[in-house]
Design a protein around this motif. Structure first.
Motif, mmCIF file in Angstrom:
data_model
loop_
_atom_site.group_PDB
_atom_site.id
_atom_site.type_symbol
_atom_site.label_atom_id
_atom_site.label_comp_id
_atom_site.label_asym_id
_atom_site.label_seq_id
_atom_site.Cartn_x
_atom_site.Cartn_y
_atom_site.Cartn_z
ATOM 1 N N ILE A 991 0.829 -1.210 0.000
ATOM 2 C CA ILE A 991 0.000 0.000 0.000
ATOM 3 C C ILE A 991 0.861 1.257 0.000
ATOM 4 O O ILE A 991 0.491 2.285 -0.567
ATOM 5 C CB ILE A 991 -0.955 -0.017 1.208
ATOM 6 C CG1 ILE A 991 -2.017 -1.107 0.990
ATOM 7 C CG2 ILE A 991 -1.623 1.336 1.420
ATOM 8 C CD1 ILE A 991 -3.000 -1.247 2.134
ATOM 9 N N VAL A 992 2.033 1.211 0.609
ATOM 10 C CA VAL A 992 2.947 2.354 0.651
ATOM 11 C C VAL A 992 4.324 1.878 0.217
ATOM 12 O O VAL A 992 4.811 0.842 0.680
ATOM 13 C CB VAL A 992 3.026 2.967 2.062
ATOM 14 C CG1 VAL A 992 4.002 4.144 2.082
ATOM 15 C CG2 VAL A 992 1.643 3.409 2.529
ATOM 16 N N ASP A 993 4.958 2.636 -0.674
ATOM 17 C CA ASP A 993 6.317 2.334 -1.120
ATOM 18 C C ASP A 993 7.300 3.236 -0.388
ATOM 19 O O ASP A 993 6.970 4.376 -0.024
ATOM 20 C CB ASP A 993 6.467 2.576 -2.627
ATOM 21 C CG ASP A 993 5.670 1.599 -3.462
ATOM 22 O OD1 ASP A 993 5.302 0.528 -2.933
ATOM 23 O OD2 ASP A 993 5.404 1.900 -4.643
ATOM 24 N N PRO A 994 8.523 2.754 -0.169
ATOM 25 C CA PRO A 994 9.552 3.639 0.401
ATOM 26 C C PRO A 994 9.908 4.726 -0.605
ATOM 27 O O PRO A 994 9.731 4.563 -1.809
ATOM 28 C CB PRO A 994 10.722 2.687 0.661
ATOM 29 C CG PRO A 994 10.515 1.571 -0.313
ATOM 30 C CD PRO A 994 9.034 1.398 -0.458
ATOM 31 N N MET A 995 10.393 5.854 -0.104
ATOM 32 C CA MET A 995 10.782 6.959 -0.969
ATOM 33 C C MET A 995 12.201 6.745 -1.463
ATOM 34 O O MET A 995 13.170 6.849 -0.701
ATOM 35 C CB MET A 995 10.664 8.288 -0.225
ATOM 36 C CG MET A 995 9.232 8.693 0.084
ATOM 37 S SD MET A 995 8.226 8.919 -1.414
ATOM 38 C CE MET A 995 9.115 10.257 -2.203
ATOM 39 N N GLU A 996 12.347 6.403 -2.730
ATOM 40 C CA GLU A 996 13.663 6.201 -3.326
ATOM 41 C C GLU A 996 14.335 7.554 -3.561
ATOM 42 O O GLU A 996 13.681 8.592 -3.626
ATOM 43 C CB GLU A 996 13.518 5.449 -4.652
ATOM 44 C CG GLU A 996 12.885 4.076 -4.522
ATOM 45 C CD GLU A 996 13.788 3.094 -3.809
ATOM 46 O OE1 GLU A 996 15.002 3.361 -3.718
ATOM 47 O OE2 GLU A 996 13.268 2.083 -3.307
ATOM 48 N N PRO A 997 15.689 7.523 -3.711
ATOM 49 C CA PRO A 997 16.374 8.780 -4.057
ATOM 50 C C PRO A 997 15.837 9.326 -5.385
ATOM 51 O O PRO A 997 15.338 8.584 -6.226
ATOM 52 C CB PRO A 997 17.848 8.360 -4.163
ATOM 53 C CG PRO A 997 17.942 7.108 -3.347
ATOM 54 C CD PRO A 997 16.632 6.413 -3.483
ATOM 55 N N GLU A 998 15.958 10.639 -5.540
ATOM 56 C CA GLU A 998 15.442 11.265 -6.755
ATOM 57 C C GLU A 998 16.202 10.785 -7.988
ATOM 58 O O GLU A 998 17.403 10.496 -7.934
ATOM 59 C CB GLU A 998 15.545 12.793 -6.658
ATOM 60 C CG GLU A 998 14.519 13.395 -5.736
ATOM 61 C CD GLU A 998 13.114 12.965 -6.099
ATOM 62 O OE1 GLU A 998 12.667 13.268 -7.220
ATOM 63 O OE2 GLU A 998 12.461 12.303 -5.265
ATOM 64 N N LEU A 999 15.476 10.742 -9.060
ATOM 65 C CA LEU A 999 16.018 10.249 -10.327
ATOM 66 C C LEU A 999 16.917 11.294 -10.976
ATOM 67 O O LEU A 999 16.592 12.472 -11.040
ATOM 68 C CB LEU A 999 14.847 9.914 -11.265
ATOM 69 C CG LEU A 999 15.190 9.281 -12.602
ATOM 70 C CD1 LEU A 999 15.681 7.856 -12.399
ATOM 71 C CD2 LEU A 999 13.943 9.279 -13.490
ATOM 72 N N GLN A 1000 18.060 10.844 -11.466
ATOM 73 C CA GLN A 1000 18.949 11.683 -12.266
ATOM 74 C C GLN A 1000 18.935 11.123 -13.684
ATOM 75 O O GLN A 1000 19.341 9.985 -13.907
ATOM 76 C CB GLN A 1000 20.373 11.670 -11.701
ATOM 77 C CG GLN A 1000 20.466 12.119 -10.248
ATOM 78 C CD GLN A 1000 20.093 13.569 -10.084
ATOM 79 O OE1 GLN A 1000 20.360 14.388 -10.980
ATOM 80 N NE2 GLN A 1000 19.465 13.893 -8.970
ATOM 81 N N VAL A 1001 18.460 11.905 -14.650
ATOM 82 C CA VAL A 1001 18.277 11.385 -16.008
ATOM 83 C C VAL A 1001 19.339 11.936 -16.942
ATOM 84 O O VAL A 1001 19.544 13.143 -17.022
ATOM 85 C CB VAL A 1001 16.877 11.737 -16.546
ATOM 86 C CG1 VAL A 1001 16.735 11.292 -17.993
ATOM 87 C CG2 VAL A 1001 15.814 11.077 -15.686
ATOM 88 N N ASP A 1002 20.010 11.025 -17.604
ATOM 89 C CA ASP A 1002 20.892 11.388 -18.714
ATOM 90 C C ASP A 1002 20.141 11.023 -19.991
ATOM 91 O O ASP A 1002 20.016 9.853 -20.348
ATOM 92 C CB ASP A 1002 22.209 10.618 -18.620
ATOM 93 C CG ASP A 1002 23.154 10.946 -19.781
ATOM 94 O OD1 ASP A 1002 22.762 11.769 -20.636
ATOM 95 O OD2 ASP A 1002 24.252 10.358 -19.822
ATOM 96 N N TRP A 1003 19.606 12.031 -20.689
ATOM 97 C CA TRP A 1003 18.729 11.740 -21.829
ATOM 98 C C TRP A 1003 19.476 11.139 -23.005
ATOM 99 O O TRP A 1003 18.856 10.629 -23.944
ATOM 100 C CB TRP A 1003 18.004 13.016 -22.269
ATOM 101 C CG TRP A 1003 17.058 13.506 -21.225
ATOM 102 C CD1 TRP A 1003 17.199 14.612 -20.458
ATOM 103 C CD2 TRP A 1003 15.835 12.882 -20.821
ATOM 104 N NE1 TRP A 1003 16.153 14.738 -19.591
ATOM 105 C CE2 TRP A 1003 15.284 13.689 -19.794
ATOM 106 C CE3 TRP A 1003 15.156 11.729 -21.191
ATOM 107 C CZ2 TRP A 1003 14.097 13.386 -19.169
ATOM 108 C CZ3 TRP A 1003 13.968 11.424 -20.564
ATOM 109 C CH2 TRP A 1003 13.444 12.233 -19.565
ATOM 110 N N ASP A 1004 20.806 11.190 -22.975
ATOM 111 C CA ASP A 1004 21.573 10.543 -24.046
ATOM 112 C C ASP A 1004 21.810 9.068 -23.757
ATOM 113 O O ASP A 1004 22.219 8.313 -24.641
ATOM 114 C CB ASP A 1004 22.931 11.251 -24.232
ATOM 115 C CG ASP A 1004 22.740 12.670 -24.731
ATOM 116 O OD1 ASP A 1004 21.784 12.889 -25.503
ATOM 117 O OD2 ASP A 1004 23.525 13.541 -24.348
#
Length: 1013
Positions: A991-1004
């Motif tokens: 019902i509740v997920d842990p809060m993962e670290p924020e995503l860092q996106v490399d679009w390449d």
């Protein structure tokens, strides 16, 4: 003291104008003449200076003796509606003609008198036979002055006094010897300018292009008699007819920046300019300059050169620069008409204009242009842009009433003609639509003077175009034309030649434009049909089309186009009718090109009037394609096609409407909105077919609602799920509104606006929430079998793809304000129903293992694909400002979202709000979990599982949005997410997920990574 004799001649209907002349002379004598030149003007008028006496030739002889025209220093003539009474003792001439001839003869022999002849621009006509004879005589006298070296001046009641003062002042200067102390004019001569340019404009019907039938009264009126002030607004939708306000001379002077006024052909650009210029030039505190770009002949390194050309041709332009710069002088107002006439020269002219305005900052500028004018001034140059609006019904009524008043006055037939025109507009929506364009309205009024107005568009165009092609203009009656012109002798050959040219231009237009097509004359020449126009005559024929004919117009850059888009479309349709009807497969190709639709509609109407059987093969070819179905619908709206064919079309159209929407769907609806009243039975049939939308799913119903609205038809009733979905936009009254309404969060995470705690539950951190939303969307649109298939697929494919969507949503949701929580979801639903590309939805359905042909599957897949707002809640709430104006729970959670996205669990602002929060402990727990202050998985899970312990409607939100229960279409059966997982053979989702670290996106990169990785 030098006394100057001012003699005035006038018929009896002009006494009030002579009184004004006398008033001006009395004012000028002490203030100008006596002071500087020791001059005294003495007025002689027959109505006051002639006394009873005997003379061999009667009263005129007595008047001649008193006036002594041959000895006059200044002779003034006034005319309004007649010349006066003919006198047999004057060889059938009137007294006014006799006196004028005396003055003219004296000037030829002795150089005196100075001659001023004035004509009132709006004669007060009474249209009996005798009055018409008098007006004809006045018109012959007026036209006979041409070539006799006499200037004709025109006036209205408002401008006469100023005009006389300017002209008499000029006469005084001519009488004053060089050594006189009378000061010569220094700098720019405003009086001379107003005298030369202040002539009231006549109503110019040259571009109307409809020949007046024999016996019709020639229309000769001032522009102000017929002028209908157009409204201006930012709107560019021609179906909106009540927006904006008229822009008058006072409004122009109140402008704080430049203005570009755009208008389609015939919308009154030039008419507005000329009327406004005349209004402004009546004022002493304004210095208006009208530049009509179509008349400019040269090119200059500075804009001032253009102004010298405009002004210098009619009066001295010396001192112009100083007049434009003088801080205390009249306000300069520059009116630039016809930017579209510049074509490719627009960029160069714009640079000259902007540079000029930078040097002369007092100059206020208004520019008019058709929409296709290139590089007009813009907001970057501190110009606003407004558009001339179509005439509304009330304005059409006023314009037509003025037309009949001006043309017929008190003629007993006036009411008959006016009623006939009004009834024709009432019968035909098409004619009423055309009349919203002022020039087209004028054409229709001129036509209706002699013949009933055609009910159908193609017949109206036929009358107008043939009138243009067949009218014998004055240029063809003997007047010299600087360039030779030529036209075929046979009227049908003229029509065929123009039609072939229009079709060729349209066929070569690769850009697919739906407005005017412009081409260089050199490119047009090979397109002129050789069967009607010999090769050596093609240049002359093109010049005839743009000159005496008026069917086409040429621009300053040498490009040509048809004067009106409707002419271009109608003529192309005529060519298709004459040459291509036997090739139905070509119509399917054209159906896929929106710029051909009007042409094809006109062709169908022409063909249906002549050989109906030729239309059927085209219908058959078009039925197989979506574009063809909607084009066929447009044609049906024009009254073409049998009733059996209409019934088959209606069945196919409803099926296509249920499954898709594109611009052609909308175009067809608009055609039915404009359909004439004669199509009432067909409209009723469409409404009957659309009533079945109550059994469609809610996205399909939204398409039906939109189509009915566009077509101005009754909106079909809502089905149960559709009613729940739409009601949930306004209020949360029962469990179904929460269960189904949460789908709106796909467009805006802030649904609903009230109560806000339900919107806050969109922040609930779990993949379970998103899967539940997916399944609820399926339950709202699909059959039970499809739902079960999706259940297994949804759990089996639980891959946690939220991260990329979450990152992408930062841009998507960040600009959505709390105030839009109600409006955005509805726009989102309409977007899904109408514009999302359904081919993508079909691919998504196949990926999920669903049958794209099953009912509701494509709509579900399309909804799921478009619902990126489901993952954007944190970004949305983090962007809310100012936070202190929001409810406390919203303020707390928005602060937590900012700390979460910035990964700042120790944010002082967050902890201050946590410490001071008063309310349900659920919200501080959710805030701490989101911001990673503490792991609240257990407390939040227990809250969701014990949803029934909370007050309504928060309990419903916890049940459906946190715990994830699904409500089926019967509105009573619930599915539990844990039960569904076990049925699918997979582990239940937490019902509740842990809060993962924020995503860092490399679009390449090929795959995203998170901060921890």
């Amino acid at each position: 003291m030098i006394v100057k004799r001012v003699v005035v001649g006038f018929p009896g209907d002009c006494k009030q104008y002579v009184d004004i002349l006398e008033k001006v002379i009395l004012e000028l004598n002490p203030s100008v003449a006596e002071k500087f030149g020791q001059l005294l003007m003495r007025l002689y008028r027959w109505d006051q200076d002639a006394h009873p006496d005997f003379h061999p030739i009667g009263t005129q002889g007595i008047i001649d003796k008193v006036l002594n025209v041959g000895e006059a220093d200044l002779f003034v003539n006034f005319f309004a509606s007649r010349l006066g009474m003919p006198d047999s003792r004057l060889e059938g001439r009137t007294g006014s003609e006799h006196e004028f001839e005396q003055a003219l003869e004296a000037r030829k022999t002795a150089g005196n008198p100075i001659l001023f002849v004035y004509f009132h621009k709006s004669p007060q006509r009474q249209w009996g036979k005798e009055a018409r004879d008098k007006e004809n005589r006045l018109r012959e006298f007026h036209d006979g002055l041409e070539g006799r070296g006499v200037s004709r001046h025109y006036f209205d009641d408002a401008s006469l006094e100023r005009t006389l003062r300017d002209h008499l002042t000029e006469a005084i200067r001519q009488w004053t010897p060089e050594e006189s102390p009378l000061p010569k004019k220094k700098g720019f001569d405003f009086a001379e300018y107003r005298a030369r340019f202040g002539v009231a404009p006549a109503w110019d019907l040259a571009k109307v292009g409809v020949s007046q039938a024999p016996g019709d009264r020639i229309i000769n009126a001032g522009l102000s008699d017929i002028f209908q002030p157009p409204r201006v607004h930012q709107n560019d939708d021609p179906t909106e007819t009540d927006l904006g306000e008229p822009l008058g001379a006072d409004d122009v002077l109140a402008l704080k920046r430049g203005l570009v006024l755009q208008g389609a052909a015939g919308s009154g650009n030039t008419t507005w300019m000329r009327h406004t210029f005349h209004q402004l030039i009546q004022r002493d505190d304004v210095f208006p300059i009208l530049v009509e770009l179509r008349s400019l002949k040269g090119s200059y390194p500075k804009f001032e050169g253009f102004l010298d050309e405009v002004i210098g041709g009619r009066c001295p332009a010396a001192g112009l620069a100083e007049a434009l710069s003088e801080p205390n002088g009249p306000r300069p107002v520059l009116l630039v008409d016809g930017w579209d006439e510049l074509g490719d020269l627009g960029g160069t002219f714009r640079q000259l204009l902007i540079g000029f305005l930078a040097s002369f900052r007092r100059v206020l500028t208004v520019v008019t242009s058709r929409p296709y004018g290139q590089t007009p001034p813009s907001s970057h140059d501190r110009f606003a842009t407004l558009r001339f609006q179509p005439l509304n019904d009330a304005e059409i009524a006023r314009f037509s009433a003025d037309f009949w008043r001006v043309c017929y006055g008190d003629d007993p037939h006036r009411e008959e003609y006016e009623n006939r025109f009004r009834e024709a507009l009432a019968r035909s929506d098409g004619a009423r639509t055309l009349a919203r364009n002022p020039l087209m309205a004028t054409m229709m009024l001129v036509i209706s003077r002699s013949n009933p107005l055609p009910d159908k568009r193609h017949k109206l165009y036929d009358v107008v175009v043939r009138g243009l092609l067949n009218t014998l203009r004055r240029e063809e009656g003997g007047a010299k034309d600087p360039l030779s012109t030529w036209r075929p002798d046979d009227p049908e050959d003229r029509l065929r030649a123009a039609a072939g040219l229009a079709f060729a231009m349209k066929s070569l237009d690769k850009a697919g434009r739906k407005d005017h097509i412009e081409m260089a004359a050199s490119d047009l020449k090979p397109l002129v049909p050789r069967d009607q126009v010999p090769e050596e005559k093609r240049d002359d024929f093109l010049r005839w089309l743009t000159g005496p004919c008026g069917l086409m117009s040429d621009r300053s850059d040498g490009r040509m186009s048809f004067t009106h888009l409707s002419f271009q479309e109608f003529l192309a349709a005529r060519h298709v009718y004459s040459h291509l009807t036997s090739e139905p497969k070509r119509f399917v190709e054209w159906a896929g090109k929106a710029n051909w639709w009007e042409t094809l509609r006109l062709w169908a109407a022409i063909q249906w009037d002549n050989v109906q059987a030729a239309v059927e093969p085209v219908f058959t070819e078009c039925e197989a394609s979506a574009d063809g179905v909607w084009l066929t619908g447009c044609v049906m709206a024009d009254g073409v096609g049998s009733e059996d064919r209409f019934s088959r079309w209606l069945d196919g159209a409803m099926e296509r409407l249920r499954g898709s929407w594109d611009s052609n769907t909308e175009r067809c609806a608009q055609a039915w909105a404009a359909a004439s009243d004669q199509q009432g039975k067909r409209r009723e049939a469409i409404e009957g077919a659309m009533s079945g939308a109550a059994r469609w799913n809610w996205i399909e119903w939204l398409r039906a609602e939109q189509w009915a609205g566009e077509a101005r038809l009754a909106v079909p009733a809502r089905g149960p799920i559709c009613a729940v979905m739409l009601d949930s936009l306004e209020r949360i009254a029962a469990p179904p509104a929460v269960a189904f309404g949460r789908l709106w969060q796909g467009g805006c995470p802030a649904w609903p606006e009230v109560p806000e705690e339900l919107a806050l539950l969109s922040l609930w951190p779990s993949q379970r929430r998103l899967v539940s939303l997916r399944l609820q969307g399926a339950a709202s649109l699909m059959s039970a079998n499809a739902e079960r298939t999706l259940v297994c697929s949804a759990f089996a494919r639980n891959e946690g793809n939220e991260d990329v969507a979450r990152y992408f949503a930062r841009d998507f949701a960040g600009h959505v304000a709390w105030d839009f929580a109600r409006e955005v979801p509805k726009d989102f639903a309409q977007y899904v129903a109408r514009y999302v590309e359904r081919d993508f939805g079909r691919d998504v359905a196949r990926e999920w293992g669903l049958d794209p042909s099953a009912p509701g599957v494509i709509d579900f897949a399309t909804l799921e694909m478009a619902s990126i707002g489901c993952a954007g809640a944190r970004v949305h709430f983090a962007s809310l400002r100012p936070i202190d104006s929001l409810p406390r729970a919203v303020t707390l959670l928005s602060t937590a979202c900012r700390a979460s996205l910035d990964e700042q669990p120790n944010s002082p602002e967050l902890h201050r709000r946590l410490d001071t929060f008063q309310g349900d402990p659920l919200w501080p727990a959710l805030a701490r979990h989101l911001a990673r202050v503490s792991d609240e998985t257990e407390s939040l899970t227990q809250a969701a599982r014990n949803w029934d312990q909370y007050p309504e409607p928060l309990n419903l939100g916890l049940r459906y949005m946190a715990k994830g229960d699904i409500l089926l279409q019967d509105l009573t059966t619930h599915l539990d997410m844990d039960d569904l997982a076990r049925e699918a053979g997979v582990a239940p989702l937490p019902i509740v997920d842990p809060m993962e670290p924020e995503l860092q996106v490399d679009w390449d990169a090929k795959t995203p990574t998170n901060a921890a990785g």
